[in-house]
Design a protein around this motif. Structure first.
Motif, PDB file in Angstrom:
ATOM      1  N   SER A  37      -8.010   9.828  -4.507  1.00 13.31           N
ATOM      2  CA  SER A  37      -6.970   9.442  -3.550  1.00 13.31           C
ATOM      3  C   SER A  37      -6.974   7.938  -3.322  1.00 13.31           C
ATOM      4  CB  SER A  37      -7.144  10.185  -2.222  1.00 13.31           C
ATOM      5  OG  SER A  37      -8.323   9.756  -1.548  1.00 13.31           O
ATOM      6  N   PHE A  38      -7.955   7.243  -3.897  1.00  9.02           N
ATOM      7  CA  PHE A  38      -7.960   5.771  -3.886  1.00  9.02           C
ATOM      8  C   PHE A  38      -6.647   5.217  -4.418  1.00  9.02           C
ATOM      9  CE2 PHE A  38      -8.989   1.571  -5.576  1.00  9.02           C
ATOM     10  CZ  PHE A  38      -9.852   1.042  -4.631  1.00  9.02           C
ATOM     11  N   THR A  39      -5.989   5.971  -5.296  1.00 12.83           N
ATOM     12  CA  THR A  39      -4.728   5.493  -5.872  1.00 12.83           C
ATOM     13  C   THR A  39      -3.647   5.324  -4.811  1.00 12.83           C
ATOM     14  OG1 THR A  39      -4.057   7.772  -6.394  1.00 12.83           O
ATOM     15  CG2 THR A  39      -5.189   6.519  -8.120  1.00 12.83           C
ATOM     16  N   ALA A  40      -3.797   5.976  -3.667  1.00 11.81           N
ATOM     17  CA  ALA A  40      -2.816   5.802  -2.597  1.00 11.81           C
ATOM     18  C   ALA A  40      -2.822   4.391  -2.047  1.00 11.81           C
ATOM     19  CB  ALA A  40      -3.081   6.801  -1.469  1.00 11.81           C
ATOM     20  N   ASP A  41      -3.906   3.658  -2.289  1.00 14.18           N
ATOM     21  CA  ASP A  41      -4.026   2.294  -1.783  1.00 14.18           C
ATOM     22  C   ASP A  41      -3.844   1.248  -2.876  1.00 14.18           C
ATOM     23  OD1 ASP A  41      -4.887   2.650   1.148  1.00 14.18           O
ATOM     24  OD2 ASP A  41      -6.202   4.012   0.060  1.00 14.18           O
ATOM     25  N   ILE A  42      -3.446   1.684  -4.064  1.00 11.71           N
ATOM     26  CA  ILE A  42      -3.107   0.767  -5.145  1.00 11.71           C
ATOM     27  C   ILE A  42      -1.592   0.608  -5.182  1.00 11.71           C
ATOM     28  CG2 ILE A  42      -3.136   0.398  -7.646  1.00 11.71           C
ATOM     29  CD1 ILE A  42      -5.681   1.986  -7.796  1.00 11.71           C
ATOM     30  N   MET A  54       0.838  -1.187   0.000  1.00  5.72           N
ATOM     31  CA  MET A  54       0.000   0.000   0.000  1.00  5.72           C
ATOM     32  C   MET A  54       0.874   1.239   0.000  1.00  5.72           C
ATOM     33  SD  MET A  54      -2.964   1.152   2.731  1.00  5.72           S
ATOM     34  CE  MET A  54      -1.791   1.847   3.899  1.00  5.72           C
ATOM     35  N   THR A  55       0.498   2.247  -0.779  1.00  5.12           N
ATOM     36  CA  THR A  55       1.226   3.495  -0.810  1.00  5.12           C
ATOM     37  C   THR A  55       0.573   4.489   0.135  1.00  5.12           C
ATOM     38  OG1 THR A  55      -0.078   4.372  -2.630  1.00  5.12           O
ATOM     39  CG2 THR A  55       1.860   3.087  -3.212  1.00  5.12           C
ATOM     40  N   THR A  56       1.231   5.608   0.343  1.00  3.77           N
ATOM     41  CA  THR A  56       0.690   6.635   1.234  1.00  3.77           C
ATOM     42  C   THR A  56       0.399   7.934   0.506  1.00  3.77           C
ATOM     43  OG1 THR A  56       2.946   7.306   1.821  1.00  3.77           O
ATOM     44  CG2 THR A  56       1.876   5.689   3.241  1.00  3.77           C
ATOM     45  N   THR A  57       0.836   8.057  -0.737  1.00  3.61           N
ATOM     46  CA  THR A  57       0.617   9.273  -1.515  1.00  3.61           C
ATOM     47  C   THR A  57      -0.191   8.936  -2.757  1.00  3.61           C
ATOM     48  OG1 THR A  57       2.746  10.137  -0.775  1.00  3.61           O
ATOM     49  CG2 THR A  57       1.732  11.193  -2.693  1.00  3.61           C
ATOM     50  N   PRO A  58      -1.291   9.677  -3.014  1.00  2.60           N
ATOM     51  CA  PRO A  58      -2.071   9.408  -4.225  1.00  2.60           C
ATOM     52  C   PRO A  58      -1.224   9.556  -5.477  1.00  2.60           C
ATOM     53  CG  PRO A  58      -3.289  10.821  -2.718  1.00  2.60           C
ATOM     54  CD  PRO A  58      -1.896  10.718  -2.174  1.00  2.60           C
ATOM     55  N   ASP A 104      -6.817  -5.145   0.627  1.00  8.47           N
ATOM     56  CA  ASP A 104      -5.554  -5.515  -0.028  1.00  8.47           C
ATOM     57  C   ASP A 104      -5.806  -5.674  -1.523  1.00  8.47           C
ATOM     58  OD1 ASP A 104      -3.241  -6.733  -1.003  1.00  8.47           O
ATOM     59  OD2 ASP A 104      -2.910  -7.877   0.838  1.00  8.47           O
ATOM     60  N   VAL A 105      -5.559  -4.619  -2.295  1.00 11.26           N
ATOM     61  CA  VAL A 105      -5.832  -4.636  -3.727  1.00 11.26           C
ATOM     62  C   VAL A 105      -4.911  -5.619  -4.451  1.00 11.26           C
ATOM     63  CG1 VAL A 105      -5.933  -3.232  -5.831  1.00 11.26           C
ATOM     64  CG2 VAL A 105      -6.681  -2.266  -3.648  1.00 11.26           C
ATOM     65  N   LYS A 106      -3.675  -5.737  -4.003  1.00  9.76           N
ATOM     66  CA  LYS A 106      -2.731  -6.659  -4.629  1.00  9.76           C
ATOM     67  C   LYS A 106      -3.215  -8.101  -4.494  1.00  9.76           C
ATOM     68  CE  LYS A 106       2.195  -7.932  -4.608  1.00  9.76           C
ATOM     69  NZ  LYS A 106       2.082  -9.342  -4.195  1.00  9.76           N
ATOM     70  N   LEU A 107      -3.655  -8.487  -3.312  1.00 13.75           N
ATOM     71  CA  LEU A 107      -4.160  -9.838  -3.098  1.00 13.75           C
ATOM     72  C   LEU A 107      -5.391 -10.099  -3.956  1.00 13.75           C
ATOM     73  CD1 LEU A 107      -4.157 -12.546  -1.577  1.00 13.75           C
ATOM     74  CD2 LEU A 107      -5.470 -11.427   0.247  1.00 13.75           C
ATOM     75  N   LEU A 108      -6.267  -9.100  -4.053  1.00 14.07           N
ATOM     76  CA  LEU A 108      -7.464  -9.271  -4.866  1.00 14.07           C
ATOM     77  C   LEU A 108      -7.094  -9.478  -6.331  1.00 14.07           C
ATOM     78  CD1 LEU A 108     -10.566  -9.285  -4.940  1.00 14.07           C
ATOM     79  CD2 LEU A 108     -10.486  -6.805  -5.285  1.00 14.07           C
ATOM     80  N   GLU A 154      -4.341 -10.730  -7.501  1.00 16.46           N
ATOM     81  CA  GLU A 154      -3.757 -12.061  -7.639  1.00 16.46           C
ATOM     82  C   GLU A 154      -4.820 -13.153  -7.633  1.00 16.46           C
ATOM     83  OE1 GLU A 154       0.469 -11.025  -5.345  1.00 16.46           O
ATOM     84  OE2 GLU A 154      -1.158 -12.066  -4.296  1.00 16.46           O
ATOM     85  N   THR A 155      -5.971 -12.861  -7.019  1.00 15.86           N
ATOM     86  CA  THR A 155      -7.026 -13.871  -6.862  1.00 15.86           C
ATOM     87  C   THR A 155      -8.002 -13.898  -8.022  1.00 15.86           C
ATOM     88  OG1 THR A 155      -6.873 -13.616  -4.450  1.00 15.86           O
ATOM     89  CG2 THR A 155      -8.851 -14.692  -5.321  1.00 15.86           C
ATOM     90  N   ILE A 156      -8.459 -12.723  -8.467  1.00 14.71           N
ATOM     91  CA  ILE A 156      -9.474 -12.697  -9.533  1.00 14.71           C
ATOM     92  C   ILE A 156      -8.983 -12.011 -10.804  1.00 14.71           C
ATOM     93  CG2 ILE A 156     -11.371 -12.719  -7.874  1.00 14.71           C
ATOM     94  CD1 ILE A 156     -11.799  -9.735  -8.497  1.00 14.71           C
ATOM     95  N   GLY A 157      -7.790 -11.426 -10.751  1.00 13.02           N
ATOM     96  CA  GLY A 157      -7.266 -10.714 -11.911  1.00 13.02           C
ATOM     97  C   GLY A 157      -7.533  -9.222 -11.810  1.00 13.02           C
ATOM     98  N   VAL A 158      -6.587  -8.425 -12.219  1.00 16.54           N
ATOM     99  CA  VAL A 158      -6.717  -6.972 -12.115  1.00 16.54           C
ATOM    100  C   VAL A 158      -7.844  -6.452 -12.991  1.00 16.54           C
ATOM    101  CG1 VAL A 158      -5.076  -6.397 -13.963  1.00 16.54           C
ATOM    102  CG2 VAL A 158      -5.363  -4.827 -12.028  1.00 16.54           C
ATOM    103  N   ASP A 159      -8.220  -7.185 -14.038  1.00 17.75           N
ATOM    104  CA  ASP A 159      -9.267  -6.747 -14.957  1.00 17.75           C
ATOM    105  C   ASP A 159     -10.649  -6.706 -14.311  1.00 17.75           C
ATOM    106  OD1 ASP A 159      -7.354  -6.582 -16.894  1.00 17.75           O
ATOM    107  OD2 ASP A 159      -7.938  -8.393 -17.955  1.00 17.75           O
ATOM    108  N   LYS A 160     -10.798  -7.318 -13.163  1.00 19.43           N
ATOM    109  CA  LYS A 160     -12.114  -7.385 -12.527  1.00 19.43           C
ATOM    110  C   LYS A 160     -12.217  -6.482 -11.288  1.00 19.43           C
ATOM    111  CE  LYS A 160     -14.554 -10.206 -15.054  1.00 19.43           C
ATOM    112  NZ  LYS A 160     -13.685 -10.393 -16.225  1.00 19.43           N
ATOM    113  N   ILE A 161     -11.263  -5.574 -11.119  1.00 18.50           N
ATOM    114  CA  ILE A 161     -11.274  -4.681  -9.959  1.00 18.50           C
ATOM    115  C   ILE A 161     -11.747  -3.297 -10.380  1.00 18.50           C
ATOM    116  CG2 ILE A 161      -9.907  -3.654  -8.115  1.00 18.50           C
ATOM    117  CD1 ILE A 161      -8.000  -5.996  -8.316  1.00 18.50           C
ATOM    118  N   LEU A 162     -12.663  -2.732  -9.590  1.00 22.86           N
ATOM    119  CA  LEU A 162     -13.234  -1.419  -9.872  1.00 22.86           C
ATOM    120  C   LEU A 162     -12.869  -0.426  -8.767  1.00 22.86           C
ATOM    121  CD1 LEU A 162     -16.832  -2.642 -10.786  1.00 22.86           C
ATOM    122  CD2 LEU A 162     -15.050  -1.969 -12.421  1.00 22.86           C
TER     123      LEU A 162
END
Length: 405
Positions: free
Chosen positions: A371-376, A1-5, A341-345, A347-355
């Motif tokens: 600022s959601f990008t701070a958690d990608i 997880m990042t801390t800056t958008p 945990d966006v990374k785990l998600l 890895e589980t379903i594929g980045v193409d299915k994350i919104l």
């Protein structure tokens, strides 16, 4: 997880935006014969109370939304990062509804989208998320109330308009299967690209039904053929019956202090069970084009569901015509909470299915949507293209739009 958008050189698409309904959202177009059976707003001294079928409902304790909680003020609470010694109640900050026309006015909201670098948003209910549960014992009133609400929604926000800034989700209740088909055809005639279906057992005259009951196939077939997205958004799904078994009140309250056991027992059961019913009862087998998006339900239910689907397929291979886990990955898109945990998600379903969904302007959402990008995760875990998929392109794919724009 990042801390800056992360800065974006494109406009994002937020699949979790909300309006605050005016007091007449359910009554403006409700036929007279249902006024005492549907939603009513009554005065009790200085307070306004919402009655569902003549019974006071506490899903939204103050249906005037005035005062209203500030967007994102509960960020630390939901991240579990409240500083030691700080009272969680001190995080609540409120403002006057009249100071924010963008919460209820389309033209004012467009200006906010421009400031927030958002091209398009999925517009979803707030108060309306509790109405179907409150009226579930009167199916006729449920269907009349939902139609009245959809008329209001199209009038004030529009299901879709030429500028495509708002994709507003009309509600489809499956309680009356024939009326549900009529409602789908009505919202399609008005240009709806997404619809909101409650993640819950379907009320019935005799007993509840699964979302996967074949009686609902005419609805799923029409939605699949049109490419209309089914949105399962956090709602009152009737799951307060679970903590009630353990001595809880059984009443869903959107705000206020409650027994912590309620949330531990309920958590994401409703969305887990709803997606399970669609897969196990073969909805995607019969309607392979149907697209479902889980919004504001988090993502941790995905891992438990996959484990259980695998076990079910092993125990009852004769039941499944297709791999149920692959159906989850093919037909379902997930908007995780920003603290997930966006990374785990991925890895589980594929980045193409994350919104990407911000839940703006709710207090538990993000004050600044992008600022959601701070958690990608950043490069090399997530490439520029991966982040763009989450923030924009996956939503375009979901609604069948051109992702090259």
């Amino acid at each position: 997880m990042t801390t800056t958008p992360q800065p974006l050189d494109y406009r994002a698409i937020d699949v979790d935006n909300h309006y605050y309904e005016p007091l007449d959202a359910f009554t403006r177009h409700l036929p007279k014969e249902f006024r005492s059976r549907g939603v009513q707003m009554v005065q009790d001294g200085k307070r306004t109370l919402a009655l569902f079928g003549g019974v006071v409902n506490h899903f939204i304790p103050n249906p005037t939304f005035d005062p209203i909680i500030e967007p994102g003020c509960l960020d630390l609470l939901f991240r579990g990062e409240i500083p030691e010694g700080v009272n969680p109640a001190s995080l609540f900050k409120v403002d006057r509804l009249g100071d924010h026309p963008e919460y209820q006015n389309r033209d004012a909201r467009v200006k906010i989208l421009d400031k927030q670098n958002l091209e398009t948003v999925f517009m979803l209910p707030t108060f309306a998320c509790g109405v179907e549960e409150g009226l579930k014992h009167d199916i006729e009133a449920t269907m009349a109330s939902v139609h009245a609400f959809n008329l209001w929604l199209d009038e004030d926000w529009g299901f879709d308009r030429p500028d495509h800034r708002f994709l507003s989700a009309p509600i489809i209740s499956l309680a009356d299967p024939d009326k549900a088909v009529e409602e789908v055809e009505f919202v399609h005639s008005r240009g709806a690209m997404i619809v909101c279906v409650r993640p819950a057992p379907v009320p019935g005259e005799v007993r509840p039904r699964s979302l996967g009951d074949p009686v609902h196939d005419p609805v799923w077939a029409r939605l699949a053929e049109a490419g209309t997205v089914v949105v399962f958004h956090l709602s009152d799904s009737g799951y307060m019956a679970v903590p009630a078994l353990w001595g809880g009140s059984g009443v869903f309250k959107g705000f206020g202090k409650r027994d912590p056991l309620d949330m531990v027992l309920m958590d994401d059961r409703a969305i887990h069970d709803s997606i399970a019913s669609m897969i196990v009862h073969q909805v995607f087998t019969r309607h392979p084009k149907l697209k479902v998006a889980s919004i504001e339900n988090g993502s941790y239910f995905v891992y438990r569901l996959i484990k259980r689907l695998k076990k079910s397929a092993n125990n009852a291979p004769y039941h499944y015509q297709e791999d149920p886990v692959e159906q989850l990955k093919n037909n379902v898109w997930i908007a995780p909470y920003y603290e997930d945990d966006v990374k785990l998600l991925a890895e589980t379903i594929g980045v193409d299915k994350i919104l990407f969904g911000s839940d703006w302007p709710h207090g538990e959402g993000l004050a600044d949507p992008t600022s959601f990008t701070a958690d990608i995760p950043q490069f090399p875990e997530f490439s520029y293209e991966d982040t763009r998929k989450v923030m924009r392109d996956n939503a375009l794919t979901l609604i069948g739009a051109n992702v090259t724009a």
